[in-house]
Design an enzyme around this catalytic site. Structure first.
Site, PDB file in Angstrom:
ATOM      1  N   GLU A  19       0.810  -1.206   0.048  1.00  0.00           N
ATOM      2  CA  GLU A  19       0.042   0.127  -0.044  1.00  0.00           C
ATOM      3  C   GLU A  19       0.984   1.138  -0.147  1.00  0.00           C
ATOM      4  OE1 GLU A  19      -3.166   0.565   3.003  1.00  0.00           O
ATOM      5  OE2 GLU A  19      -2.101   1.926   3.818  1.00  0.00           O
ATOM      6  N   GLY A 125     -13.233   5.374   6.793  1.00  0.00           N
ATOM      7  CA  GLY A 125     -12.491   6.385   7.188  1.00  0.00           C
ATOM      8  C   GLY A 125     -12.616   6.926   8.854  1.00  0.00           C
ATOM      9  N   ALA A 144     -19.047   1.348   6.743  1.00  0.00           N
ATOM     10  CA  ALA A 144     -18.588   1.091   5.358  1.00  0.00           C
ATOM     11  C   ALA A 144     -19.557  -0.103   4.732  1.00  0.00           C
ATOM     12  CB  ALA A 144     -17.343   0.184   5.754  1.00  0.00           C
ATOM     13  N   HIS A 183     -11.569  -3.069  15.824  1.00  0.00           N
ATOM     14  CA  HIS A 183     -11.739  -1.830  15.772  1.00  0.00           C
ATOM     15  C   HIS A 183     -11.666  -1.191  17.274  1.00  0.00           C
ATOM     16  CE1 HIS A 183     -13.272   2.132  14.364  1.00  0.00           C
ATOM     17  NE2 HIS A 183     -12.405   1.908  13.549  1.00  0.00           N
ATOM     18  N   LYS A 199     -20.615  -6.521   6.290  1.00  0.00           N
ATOM     19  CA  LYS A 199     -20.031  -5.747   4.977  1.00  0.00           C
ATOM     20  C   LYS A 199     -19.888  -6.980   3.971  1.00  0.00           C
ATOM     21  CE  LYS A 199     -16.404  -3.911   7.376  1.00  0.00           C
ATOM     22  NZ  LYS A 199     -15.227  -2.998   7.772  1.00  0.00           N
ATOM     23  N   LYS A 305       7.823   4.430   1.964  1.00  0.00           N
ATOM     24  CA  LYS A 305       9.303   4.240   1.867  1.00  0.00           C
ATOM     25  C   LYS A 305       9.673   2.845   1.872  1.00  0.00           C
ATOM     26  CE  LYS A 305      11.196   7.900   3.095  1.00  0.00           C
ATOM     27  NZ  LYS A 305      10.615   8.963   1.841  1.00  0.00           N
TER      28      LYS A 305
HETATM   29  C1  LIG Z   1      -6.513  -2.223   5.225  1.00  0.00           C
HETATM   30  C2  LIG Z   1      -6.789  -0.874   5.505  1.00  0.00           C
HETATM   31  C3  LIG Z   1      -6.630   0.341   4.732  1.00  0.00           C
HETATM   32  C4  LIG Z   1      -7.392   1.453   5.097  1.00  0.00           C
HETATM   33  N1  LIG Z   1      -7.206   2.568   4.256  1.00  0.00           N
HETATM   34  C5  LIG Z   1      -7.552   3.764   4.790  1.00  0.00           C
HETATM   35  C6  LIG Z   1      -7.404   4.889   4.043  1.00  0.00           C
HETATM   36  O1  LIG Z   1      -7.039   4.879   2.996  1.00  0.00           O
HETATM   37  N2  LIG Z   1      -7.866   6.168   4.401  1.00  0.00           N
HETATM   38  C7  LIG Z   1      -8.371   6.183   5.721  1.00  0.00           C
HETATM   39  O2  LIG Z   1      -8.648   7.259   6.034  1.00  0.00           O
HETATM   40  N3  LIG Z   1      -8.295   5.229   6.525  1.00  0.00           N
HETATM   41  C8  LIG Z   1      -7.921   4.145   6.245  1.00  0.00           C
HETATM   42  N4  LIG Z   1      -8.164   2.965   6.887  1.00  0.00           N
HETATM   43  C9  LIG Z   1      -8.542   3.044   8.409  1.00  0.00           C
HETATM   44  C10 LIG Z   1     -10.085   2.995   8.346  1.00  0.00           C
HETATM   45  O3  LIG Z   1     -10.762   4.045   7.543  1.00  0.00           O
HETATM   46  C11 LIG Z   1     -10.347   3.022   9.989  1.00  0.00           C
HETATM   47  O4  LIG Z   1      -9.980   1.775  10.747  1.00  0.00           O
HETATM   48  C12 LIG Z   1     -11.905   3.330  10.159  1.00  0.00           C
HETATM   49  O5  LIG Z   1     -11.933   3.951  11.577  1.00  0.00           O
HETATM   50  C13 LIG Z   1     -12.950   2.350  10.027  1.00  0.00           C
HETATM   51  O6  LIG Z   1     -13.030   1.942   8.944  1.00  0.00           O
HETATM   52  P1  LIG Z   1     -13.937   0.585   8.487  1.00  0.00           P
HETATM   53  O7  LIG Z   1     -14.189   0.699   6.823  1.00  0.00           O
HETATM   54  O8  LIG Z   1     -13.307  -0.601   9.245  1.00  0.00           O
HETATM   55  O9  LIG Z   1     -15.221   1.065   9.195  1.00  0.00           O
HETATM   56  P2  LIG Z   1     -16.565   0.317   9.533  1.00  0.00           P
HETATM   57  O10 LIG Z   1     -16.707  -0.947   8.970  1.00  0.00           O
HETATM   58  O11 LIG Z   1     -17.613   1.046   9.077  1.00  0.00           O
HETATM   59  O12 LIG Z   1     -16.579   0.088  10.790  1.00  0.00           O
HETATM   60  C14 LIG Z   1     -16.458   1.192  11.894  1.00  0.00           C
HETATM   61  C15 LIG Z   1     -16.889   1.060  13.360  1.00  0.00           C
HETATM   62  O13 LIG Z   1     -18.035   0.946  13.562  1.00  0.00           O
HETATM   63  C16 LIG Z   1     -18.553  -0.278  14.107  1.00  0.00           C
HETATM   64  N5  LIG Z   1     -19.982  -0.648  12.951  1.00  0.00           N
HETATM   65  C17 LIG Z   1     -19.843  -0.890  11.815  1.00  0.00           C
HETATM   66  N6  LIG Z   1     -21.157  -1.123  11.268  1.00  0.00           N
HETATM   67  C18 LIG Z   1     -21.864  -0.679  12.353  1.00  0.00           C
HETATM   68  C19 LIG Z   1     -23.400  -0.468  12.611  1.00  0.00           C
HETATM   69  N7  LIG Z   1     -24.112  -0.794  11.759  1.00  0.00           N
HETATM   70  N8  LIG Z   1     -23.748  -0.190  13.866  1.00  0.00           N
HETATM   71  C20 LIG Z   1     -23.088   0.295  14.848  1.00  0.00           C
HETATM   72  N9  LIG Z   1     -21.397   0.012  14.762  1.00  0.00           N
HETATM   73  C21 LIG Z   1     -21.080  -0.439  13.440  1.00  0.00           C
HETATM   74  C22 LIG Z   1     -17.632  -1.318  13.553  1.00  0.00           C
HETATM   75  O14 LIG Z   1     -17.652  -2.474  14.700  1.00  0.00           O
HETATM   76  C23 LIG Z   1     -16.308  -0.374  13.833  1.00  0.00           C
HETATM   77  O15 LIG Z   1     -16.026  -0.093  15.163  1.00  0.00           O
HETATM   78  C24 LIG Z   1      -7.599   1.639   6.365  1.00  0.00           C
HETATM   79  C25 LIG Z   1      -7.738   0.557   7.421  1.00  0.00           C
HETATM   80  C26 LIG Z   1      -7.468  -0.660   6.795  1.00  0.00           C
HETATM   81  C27 LIG Z   1      -7.473  -1.808   7.644  1.00  0.00           C
END
Ligand SMILES: Cc1cc2nc3c(=O)[nH]c(=O)nc-3n(C[C@H](O)[C@H](O)[C@H](O)COP(=O)(O)OP(=O)(O)OC[C@H]3O[C@@H](n4cnc5c(N)ncnc54)[C@H](O)[C@@H]3O)c2cc1C
Length: 317
Positions: A19, A125, A144, A183, A199, A305
């Site tokens: 990445e 995010g 997400a 998370h 998801k 890097k």
């Molecule tokens: C491989 C990877 C790549 C990443 N790339 C980026 C990037 O490019 N840019 C960036 O800004 N961040 C990035 N992140 C960080 C990510 O955006 C954060 O970890 C963010 O806080 C959570 O994203 P998620 O998609 O897992 O969220 P979600 O899947 O939406 O989950 C977020 C939180 O909400 C909870 N949740 C989910 N659905 C519900 C619901 N219906 N009701 C109540 N709670 C719920 C989950 O348990 C979790 O605690 C990346 C993370 C990883 C692991």
């Protein structure tokens, strides 16, 4: 090609991917190329390109401060196109809920379709720097899962405001994030796994994990995910420790644990050159064990890097 197709084609041989983050606004893309060039000999089937959240900046005008919103590292889709063109490799833009309306997301996905980008990583995010918790953007998704549903709908011709009967046949392969140590906002690992399952049920095709330094956490996570009925590929995301500051920073930002042996080894280092070497060696051992356990792919967080990632990949691929 889709990530799932790359994995199938490899027939059990672990693949290498990484990445990168876009350069800061105003910086040349050459530095990025200089860091990617040495990694191409390990034949990554794809490269992920992150998307950064917007930030507030304060601009002084006549003694008063104007608050403006800006994105310091824009250009994710542009960089995906540039890398695809230069290296003939699949590129994966990260698509975020935070900072984007659903319409903006739709337009970004249309750009991806025209560019022949077949995979996207769907993420919520993080909270913006000044926020304690994530606040959804007006007109954007809260989680997400909503984003995954939007992408899947679009692939079926169901756009936000219209259904296009004979939409061109395209189908994004969608990746989502998984958290072996849960998370940071989730009340429990089981709760988080249920949300991960949602998801996948909404249409995600594969999972990439948050970084971890203790493989037993990853193995336990995969086992729990499989028992919860999550059957898509789970790709471990790993990162070599690079500076001493990571000892505090990584647990603080990602709420992950660092194993005692690693902490002691890093702590004993006299400078960051030594830390970088400890990080490489730990990551090699971690990667070897993961590879032996049969993971489909090892995904490295390069943070722009590549010298340490090259040292690791040279031992494994
Ligand atoms: C491989 C990877 C790549 C990443 N790339 C980026 C990037 O490019 N840019 C960036 O800004 N961040 C990035 N992140 C960080 C990510 O955006 C954060 O970890 C963010 O806080 C959570 O994203 P998620 O998609 O897992 O969220 P979600 O899947 O939406 O989950 C977020 C939180 O909400 C909870 N949740 C989910 N659905 C519900 C619901 N219906 N009701 C109540 N709670 C719920 C989950 O348990 C979790 O605690 C990346 C993370 C990883 C692991």
């Amino acid at each position: 090609m889709k990530v799932t197709e790359h994995i199938e084609k490899a027939k059990g041989k672990a693949l290498f991917s990484f990445e990168i983050i876009p350069p800061q606004k105003g910086k040349n893309i050459q530095e990025l190329y200089d860091n990617i060039d040495p990694l191409m000999e390990f034949n990554p089937p794809f490269i992920d390109v992150t998307t950064s959240r917007e930030e507030f900046v304060y601009i002084e005008r006549d003694g008063l401060f104007d608050r403006k919103i800006t994105r310091m590292r824009p250009g994710t889709v542009g960089i995906c196109a540039a890398l695809k063109h230069k290296y003939n490799v699949d590129t994966i833009p990260h698509v975020l809920c935070g900072g984007f309306t659903k319409e903006e997301t739709e337009y970004m996905l249309v750009d991806c379709q025209y560019l022949g980008i077949e995979n996207v990583m769907a993420l919520r995010g993080d909270a913006m720097k000044h926020q304690r918790y994530f606040e959804p953007t007006d007109g954007g998704h809260t989680f997400a899962t909503g984003l995954v549903k939007q992408i899947r709908n679009m692939c079926e011709g169901k756009y936000l405001h219209e259904t296009i009967e004979k939409a061109d046949d395209f189908n994004f392969c969608i990746g989502v994030a998984g958290y072996p140590e849960k998370h940071l906002e989730a009340p429990s690992l089981d709760f988080d796994l249920n949300k991960l399952k949602e998801k996948v049920d909404a249409g995600a095709d594969y999972i990439v994990t948050q970084m971890f330094f203790d493989n037993s956490k990853f193995f336990a996570f995969v086992e729990k995910a499989r028992s919860a009925g999550i059957n898509v590929p789970i790709i471990p995301g790993i990162k070599p420790i690079a500076v001493k500051k990571h000892l505090q920073l990584l647990p603080q930002v990602f709420k992950i644990d660092l194993p005692e042996n690693l902490v002691n080894a890093v702590d004993a280092c006299k400078n960051n050159k030594e830390v970088r070497q400890v990080g490489i060696e730990w990551c090699i051992e971690q990667s070897k064990e993961l590879k032996e356990a049969g993971v489909p792919l090892l995904h490295y967080y390069s943070m722009g890097k590549s010298d340490n990632i090259k040292a690791i990949a040279s031992e494994l691929f």
